[in-house]
Design a protein around this motif. Structure first.
Motif, mmCIF file in Angstrom:
data_model
loop_
_atom_site.group_PDB
_atom_site.id
_atom_site.type_symbol
_atom_site.label_atom_id
_atom_site.label_comp_id
_atom_site.label_asym_id
_atom_site.label_seq_id
_atom_site.Cartn_x
_atom_site.Cartn_y
_atom_site.Cartn_z
ATOM 1 N N LEU A 129 -6.987 -25.108 4.193
ATOM 2 C CA LEU A 129 -6.146 -24.014 3.733
ATOM 3 C C LEU A 129 -4.977 -23.611 4.630
ATOM 4 C CD1 LEU A 129 -8.856 -21.647 2.261
ATOM 5 C CD2 LEU A 129 -7.324 -23.180 1.042
ATOM 6 N N PRO A 130 -4.942 -23.989 5.927
ATOM 7 C CA PRO A 130 -3.865 -23.468 6.757
ATOM 8 C C PRO A 130 -2.464 -23.724 6.227
ATOM 9 C CG PRO A 130 -5.553 -24.430 8.129
ATOM 10 C CD PRO A 130 -5.905 -24.765 6.703
ATOM 11 N N ASP A 131 -2.268 -24.821 5.479
ATOM 12 C CA ASP A 131 -0.935 -25.131 4.974
ATOM 13 C C ASP A 131 -0.618 -24.404 3.668
ATOM 14 O OD1 ASP A 131 -1.276 -28.571 6.055
ATOM 15 O OD2 ASP A 131 -0.450 -26.832 7.113
ATOM 16 N N LEU A 132 -1.579 -23.701 3.094
ATOM 17 C CA LEU A 132 -1.346 -22.999 1.844
ATOM 18 C C LEU A 132 -0.697 -21.646 2.104
ATOM 19 C CD1 LEU A 132 -4.653 -23.744 -0.102
ATOM 20 C CD2 LEU A 132 -2.395 -24.710 -0.533
ATOM 21 N N PRO A 133 0.242 -21.250 1.267
ATOM 22 C CA PRO A 133 0.888 -19.952 1.474
ATOM 23 C C PRO A 133 -0.042 -18.812 1.104
ATOM 24 C CG PRO A 133 1.639 -20.929 -0.578
ATOM 25 C CD PRO A 133 0.770 -21.968 0.093
ATOM 26 N N ASP A 134 0.302 -17.628 1.575
ATOM 27 C CA ASP A 134 -0.401 -16.430 1.133
ATOM 28 C C ASP A 134 -0.237 -16.273 -0.377
ATOM 29 O OD1 ASP A 134 -1.108 -15.824 3.738
ATOM 30 O OD2 ASP A 134 0.612 -14.488 4.051
ATOM 31 N N LEU A 135 -1.149 -15.559 -0.967
ATOM 32 C CA LEU A 135 -1.099 -15.315 -2.414
ATOM 33 C C LEU A 135 -0.340 -14.019 -2.675
ATOM 34 C CD1 LEU A 135 -2.015 -16.021 -5.289
ATOM 35 C CD2 LEU A 135 -4.137 -14.778 -4.824
ATOM 36 N N VAL A 136 0.690 -14.086 -3.519
ATOM 37 C CA VAL A 136 1.479 -12.909 -3.887
ATOM 38 C C VAL A 136 1.495 -12.775 -5.399
ATOM 39 C CG1 VAL A 136 3.749 -11.808 -3.817
ATOM 40 C CG2 VAL A 136 2.935 -13.120 -1.837
ATOM 41 N N VAL A 137 1.227 -11.582 -5.894
ATOM 42 C CA VAL A 137 1.318 -11.291 -7.323
ATOM 43 C C VAL A 137 2.645 -10.567 -7.561
ATOM 44 C CG1 VAL A 137 0.278 -10.137 -9.307
ATOM 45 C CG2 VAL A 137 -1.189 -11.078 -7.493
ATOM 46 N N PRO A 138 3.655 -11.235 -8.112
ATOM 47 C CA PRO A 138 4.925 -10.553 -8.380
ATOM 48 C C PRO A 138 4.749 -9.427 -9.385
ATOM 49 C CG PRO A 138 5.186 -12.941 -8.443
ATOM 50 C CD PRO A 138 3.709 -12.672 -8.430
ATOM 51 N N SER A 139 5.612 -8.429 -9.297
ATOM 52 C CA SER A 139 5.470 -7.238 -10.139
ATOM 53 C C SER A 139 5.569 -7.561 -11.623
ATOM 54 C CB SER A 139 6.526 -6.197 -9.762
ATOM 55 O OG SER A 139 7.836 -6.731 -9.888
ATOM 56 N N ARG A 140 6.238 -8.650 -11.984
ATOM 57 C CA ARG A 140 6.298 -9.017 -13.404
ATOM 58 C C ARG A 140 4.902 -9.190 -13.979
ATOM 59 N NH1 ARG A 140 8.383 -14.672 -16.323
ATOM 60 N NH2 ARG A 140 7.965 -13.952 -18.441
ATOM 61 N N PHE A 141 3.965 -9.639 -13.152
ATOM 62 C CA PHE A 141 2.641 -9.994 -13.639
ATOM 63 C C PHE A 141 1.630 -8.872 -13.407
ATOM 64 C CE2 PHE A 141 4.742 -13.986 -12.198
ATOM 65 C CZ PHE A 141 5.070 -14.442 -13.468
ATOM 66 N N CYS A 142 2.056 -7.646 -13.619
ATOM 67 C CA CYS A 142 1.157 -6.501 -13.449
ATOM 68 C C CYS A 142 0.274 -6.324 -14.678
ATOM 69 C CB CYS A 142 1.950 -5.228 -13.189
ATOM 70 S SG CYS A 142 2.908 -4.628 -14.618
ATOM 71 N N GLY A 143 -0.780 -5.563 -14.495
ATOM 72 C CA GLY A 143 -1.603 -5.062 -15.602
ATOM 73 C C GLY A 143 -1.259 -3.595 -15.729
ATOM 74 N N PRO A 144 -2.001 -2.708 -15.023
ATOM 75 C CA PRO A 144 -1.487 -1.358 -14.788
ATOM 76 C C PRO A 144 -0.193 -1.467 -13.962
ATOM 77 C CG PRO A 144 -3.824 -1.497 -14.264
ATOM 78 C CD PRO A 144 -3.347 -2.915 -14.463
ATOM 79 N N PRO A 145 0.637 -0.433 -13.953
ATOM 80 C CA PRO A 145 1.931 -0.541 -13.270
ATOM 81 C C PRO A 145 1.839 -0.896 -11.790
ATOM 82 C CG PRO A 145 1.872 1.416 -14.664
ATOM 83 C CD PRO A 145 0.482 0.863 -14.649
ATOM 84 N N SER A 146 0.742 -0.501 -11.121
ATOM 85 C CA SER A 146 0.667 -0.661 -9.672
ATOM 86 C C SER A 146 -0.260 -1.772 -9.213
ATOM 87 C CB SER A 146 0.213 0.658 -9.036
ATOM 88 O OG SER A 146 -1.068 1.032 -9.527
ATOM 89 N N SER A 147 -0.792 -2.588 -10.127
ATOM 90 C CA SER A 147 -1.687 -3.669 -9.710
ATOM 91 C C SER A 147 -1.524 -4.881 -10.616
ATOM 92 C CB SER A 147 -3.150 -3.202 -9.698
ATOM 93 O OG SER A 147 -3.567 -2.775 -10.972
ATOM 94 N N GLY A 148 -1.985 -6.036 -10.129
ATOM 95 C CA GLY A 148 -1.787 -7.278 -10.846
ATOM 96 C C GLY A 148 -2.631 -7.399 -12.089
ATOM 97 N N ASN A 149 -2.110 -8.102 -13.077
ATOM 98 C CA ASN A 149 -2.904 -8.464 -14.249
ATOM 99 C C ASN A 149 -4.103 -9.272 -13.774
ATOM 100 O OD1 ASN A 149 -3.334 -10.974 -16.246
ATOM 101 N ND2 ASN A 149 -2.912 -9.142 -17.453
ATOM 102 N N GLY A 150 -5.303 -8.899 -14.248
ATOM 103 C CA GLY A 150 -6.509 -9.556 -13.761
ATOM 104 C C GLY A 150 -6.537 -11.037 -14.033
ATOM 105 N N GLY A 151 -6.157 -11.438 -15.253
ATOM 106 C CA GLY A 151 -6.173 -12.853 -15.594
ATOM 107 C C GLY A 151 -5.163 -13.654 -14.795
ATOM 108 N N TRP A 152 -3.938 -13.123 -14.642
ATOM 109 C CA TRP A 152 -2.911 -13.847 -13.879
ATOM 110 C C TRP A 152 -3.346 -13.994 -12.429
ATOM 111 C CZ3 TRP A 152 0.173 -14.173 -9.728
ATOM 112 C CH2 TRP A 152 1.276 -15.037 -9.800
ATOM 113 N N SER A 153 -3.854 -12.912 -11.846
ATOM 114 C CA SER A 153 -4.278 -12.940 -10.446
ATOM 115 C C SER A 153 -5.422 -13.923 -10.250
ATOM 116 C CB SER A 153 -4.701 -11.534 -10.003
ATOM 117 O OG SER A 153 -3.658 -10.593 -10.204
ATOM 118 N N ALA A 154 -6.374 -13.923 -11.196
ATOM 119 C CA ALA A 154 -7.501 -14.851 -11.118
ATOM 120 C C ALA A 154 -7.024 -16.292 -11.213
ATOM 121 C CB ALA A 154 -8.510 -14.544 -12.224
ATOM 122 N N GLY A 155 -6.076 -16.547 -12.106
ATOM 123 C CA GLY A 155 -5.544 -17.892 -12.244
ATOM 124 C C GLY A 155 -4.802 -18.356 -11.007
#
Length: 271
Positions: A7-33
Motif C-alpha cells: 500500500l505505500p505507493d497508493l494515494p490517500d483516499l479522498v471523497v470529493p464533495s460532488r459525491f456526497c450523501g448528506p451535504p457534509s459526508s460522502g455517499n456511502g456507496g461511492w465511498s465504499a466503492g
C-alpha cells in the motif's frame, strides 16, 4: 484470502464533495466503492474483468474533500482512517451475493413516477438518489415500487426499480481497463447500487444510513446505455435493515449485485 497489496505507493483516499450523501459526508456507496479497489490482490488491475465480492464496513460518515489514510487492517483487507479514527474498512470475501429478480425496462421506467423521494427525501443532496441534484451532476436514480417478490421462506418482500443511463462525467479513466467501450467508474458503479437498496427497505419510514455493503461486479455499466436497477427488502431487526440490489444491462444481463446493511439513526445527527 490473499494479503492486501503493497500500500505505500497508493494515494490517500479522498471523497470529493460532488459525491456526497448528506451535504457534509460522502455517499456511502461511492465511498465504499472507492476503498474497495484497495481490498486485496484478488481485485484486478484491469477494471474490465470481473471482480470478487468485496465487503466494506462504514464506521463513521466519510468526510469530504480531505485525505483519509489507507493502511492494512489487522484482520486482512484495508482500513481508511481520518483524524486517527477508522472510517471505512474493506476486504475480499467468499460470501455469495444473490441477484435480485429482474424487472423489464418499461416497468422500471414507469415506476420512477412513484419514487417516494419525490415527495419527501431525507438527503436531497445525495449523489445517487437525490432529487436536488441536476442531470449530469448526480445520478438521479429514482426507484419506485414494483411487484413484491416471494423469498425462499415464502415471505413477500418489497421491490423497487429504476432506469439509469451513465453519462460521460462518471466514466472511468481510460487507462484503468482494457475494454474499448467507456464505462462508469468503480465508485460510481457501487453508488448506483447503494440507495436503490435503501428505498427497498424502510427509508420512507425512518432515516437510515449505510453500515455495510458487499458487492460483486461481473462487468461495468457502459456509458450512454440504459440500465435497470432493482432493489429488494430482505429483513429487519430493530434498527437494522437488510436489502439487496442488482444492475442489469440493456440486454438483460447482470452487471453487478450487492447486499446492504442499513442502520436507523437520529435525524438530528444529520440536520
Amino acid at each position: 484470502m490473499h494479503e492486501p497489496r503493497d500500500l505505500p505507493d497508493l494515494p490517500d483516499l479522498v471523497v470529493p464533495s460532488r459525491f456526497c450523501g448528506p451535504p457534509s459526508s460522502g455517499n456511502g456507496g461511492w465511498s465504499a466503492g472507492a476503498i474497495s479497489a484497495y481490498a486485496g490482490d484478488e481485485c484486478p488491475d484491469d477494471h474490465a474483468r470481473p471482480w470478487p465480492a468485496v465487503t466494506v464496513s462504514l464506521m463513521a460518515p466519510p468526510p469530504i474533500d480531505v485525505p483519509m489514510t489507507v493502511a492494512p487492517a489487522e484482520q486482512g483487507g484495508v482500513v481508511a482512517t481520518y483524524d486517527g479514527r477508522p472510517v471505512l474498512a474493506a476486504r475480499c470475501t467468499t460470501d455469495e451475493v444473490a441477484d435480485v429478480e429482474p424487472v423489464a425496462p418499461d416497468e422500471a421506467r414507469a415506476a420512477e413516477a412513484s419514487y417516494a423521494g419525490l415527495t419527501s427525501h431525507p438527503f436531497p443532496t445525495c449523489f445517487s438518489c437525490g432529487t436536488g441534484r441536476a442531470p449530469g451532476d448526480g445520478l438521479r436514480i429514482f426507484p419506485g415500487r414494483v411487484a413484491d417478490v416471494v423469498d425462499d421462506s415464502g415471505t413477500p418482500r418489497a421491490r423497487v426499480a429504476a432506469t439509469w443511463i451513465p453519462d460521460p462525467t462518471v466514466a472511468e479513466d481510460f487507462h484503468a481497463y482494457a475494454d474499448a467501450q467507456p464505462r462508469a467508474s468503480l465508485p460510481v458503479t457501487w453508488a448506483a447500487r447503494g440507495c436503490v437498496g435503501g428505498w427497498a427497505g424502510d427509508l420512507e419510514e425512518r432515516l437510515m444510513v449505510l453500515a455495510r455493503m458487499t458487492a460483486r461486479l461481473d462487468s461495468f455499466p457502459v456509458i450512454g446505455e440504459e440500465h435497470v436497477l432493482v432493489g429488494a427488502g430482505r429483513a429487519q431487526d430493530g434498527r437494522k435493515t437488510w436489502t439487496s440490489s442488482t444492475m442489469y444491462d440493456a440486454d438483460g444481463r447482470v452487471v453487478a449485485s450487492a447486499e446492504h446493511l442499513w442502520i436507523a439513526v437520529d435525524p438530528e445527527a444529520f440536520a
